[in-house]
Design an enzyme around this catalytic site. Structure first.
Site, PDB file in Angstrom:
ATOM      1  N   ASP A   1      13.803  -3.625  13.485  1.00 16.09           N
ATOM      2  CA  ASP A   1      14.835  -2.810  12.868  1.00 16.09           C
ATOM      3  C   ASP A   1      14.403  -1.051  13.100  1.00 16.09           C
ATOM      4  O   ASP A   1      14.229  -0.474  12.126  1.00 16.09           O
ATOM      5  CB  ASP A   1      14.838  -3.088  11.471  1.00 16.09           C
ATOM      6  CG  ASP A   1      16.228  -2.371  10.858  1.00 16.09           C
ATOM      7  OD1 ASP A   1      17.113  -1.949  11.270  1.00 16.09           O
ATOM      8  OD2 ASP A   1      16.479  -2.578   9.556  1.00 16.09           O
TER       9      ASP A   1
ATOM     10  N   GLU B   1       0.962  -1.144   0.081  1.00 13.51           N
ATOM     11  CA  GLU B   1       0.179   0.168  -0.033  1.00 13.51           C
ATOM     12  C   GLU B   1       0.891   1.169   0.029  1.00 13.51           C
ATOM     13  O   GLU B   1       1.945   1.214   0.828  1.00 13.51           O
ATOM     14  CB  GLU B   1      -0.968  -0.097   1.199  1.00 13.51           C
ATOM     15  CG  GLU B   1      -1.651   1.144   1.682  1.00 13.51           C
ATOM     16  CD  GLU B   1      -2.213   1.147   2.917  1.00 13.51           C
ATOM     17  OE1 GLU B   1      -3.029   2.080   3.123  1.00 13.51           O
ATOM     18  OE2 GLU B   1      -2.059   0.469   3.727  1.00 13.51           O
ATOM     19  N   TRP B   2       0.431   2.018  -0.826  1.00 10.88           N
ATOM     20  CA  TRP B   2       1.368   3.557  -0.866  1.00 10.88           C
ATOM     21  C   TRP B   2       0.633   4.307   0.178  1.00 10.88           C
ATOM     22  O   TRP B   2      -0.715   4.678   0.335  1.00 10.88           O
ATOM     23  CB  TRP B   2       1.204   4.099  -2.257  1.00 10.88           C
ATOM     24  CG  TRP B   2       1.947   5.505  -2.299  1.00 10.88           C
ATOM     25  CD1 TRP B   2       1.261   6.653  -1.822  1.00 10.88           C
ATOM     26  CD2 TRP B   2       3.283   5.749  -2.646  1.00 10.88           C
ATOM     27  NE1 TRP B   2       2.226   7.779  -2.061  1.00 10.88           N
ATOM     28  CE2 TRP B   2       3.389   7.177  -2.627  1.00 10.88           C
ATOM     29  CE3 TRP B   2       4.177   4.788  -3.021  1.00 10.88           C
ATOM     30  CZ2 TRP B   2       4.626   7.496  -2.735  1.00 10.88           C
ATOM     31  CZ3 TRP B   2       5.368   5.351  -3.524  1.00 10.88           C
ATOM     32  CH2 TRP B   2       5.632   6.939  -3.460  1.00 10.88           C
TER      33      TRP B   2
END
Length: 294
Positions: free
Chosen positions: A198, A94-95
């Protein structure tokens, strides 16, 4: 040139939405993959592309995003498609358009991360291995946190450093540290919390609505302090983040020493990926930890 036509066909088949024949534009997205904004009938996508050998890495990333999404604590991009075509691997997400951050967003991030860390497992690890950057990260389950962090995190990085010619700088002190990890983690028995894995400043953004969004995870279940430690490694997060997190989930005594131990893993990884000053930084961290371990 990437096989855009083949990738287009695969994404269209996997999503059920017609995908543009080529990306709209290339975008920044780290140094490992090529990243693109790509249009489809269902909206814009963020698409990572790499050589076909990267498919397991993309599959593990997709699984990590799904694990975080199930936690319902913080937003992550939806996984739209993952696969391979004509010698290339791809991951379509998804953008999410980035907006302005600020104290309110960082406070939501701190509160959400505390909620994420409240999700626990009976053991440390995860059901599959993944990567930290492009370095393999082993996640085989363990009932003992000290053993897990020593054998699944520090030892593999030190062994990789030796193979990369860094033994002169890191070999002997690194071996001594492995023998003393139990002292640095003595009496510390954390629950196995769901981790991003991370969590530096480049792996989250504020959406247009001011909602924090996590991405690029290296998911596993471990000591929540490892996530908090990494937030301090490359410049730190804002004060609102730490204040809100610790109001929801105060850190136990001794965390500053553990912070350096946990961040050693990431500095060693950077030494293995990029060499140079990171190896010297890791050596300094090891020497300070050995002094504290007595």
């Amino acid at each position: 040139m990437q096989p855009f036509a083949a990738i287009t066909r695969e994404i269209s088949a996997l999503t059920g939405a017609r995908c543009a024949g080529a990306p709209e534009r290339r975008v920044t997205g780290g140094s490992i993959n090529e990243c693109y904004r790509w249009q489809s009938a269902a909206g814009a996508m963020f698409v990572k592309v790499a050589a076909a050998g990267a498919l397991p890495m993309f599959q593990a990333e997709a699984a990590g995003l799904a694990e975080l999404e199930r936690g319902r604590a913080l937003r992550v991009p939806r996984v739209l498609a993952c696969g391979a075509a004509s010698g290339a691997a791809f991951l379509a997400l998804e953008w999410i358009e980035a907006g302005e951050g600020g104290e309110a967003c960082e406070a939501r991030l701190g509160e959400g991360l505390a909620a994420l860390h409240a999700l626990t497992e009976a053991r440390f690890g995860w059901g599959r291995d993944n990567t930290i950057g492009s370095t393999p990260q082993a996640n085989a389950w363990s009932g003992d946190w000290t053993e897990f962090f020593r054998e699944r995190r520090l030892r593999p990085q030190l062994e990789l450093a030796a193979r990369k010619g860094l033994a002169r700088v890191l070999g002997a002190p690194g071996e001594r540290l492995l023998e003393h990890v139990h002292r640095l983690l003595a009496e510390h028995h954390p629950p196995a919390s769901l981790l991003h894995g991370d969590l530096w400043g480049g792996n989250w953004l504020a959406s247009l609505s001011g909602e924090p969004v996590l991405f690029d995870p290296a998911v596993y279940y471990g000591d929540r302090e490892t996530d908090l430690a990494m937030t301090r490694l490359f410049g730190g997060f804002g004060e609102a983040f730490y204040r809100t997190y610790e109001a929801a989930a105060p850190l136990p005594p001794g965390w500053p020493v553990r912070c350096e131990l946990y961040n050693l893993y990431h500095v060693l990884n950077h030494a293995n990926l990029f060499g140079g000053a990171y190896a010297r930084q890791a050596r300094g961290m090891i020497e300070r930890l050995l002094a504290r371990a007595g």
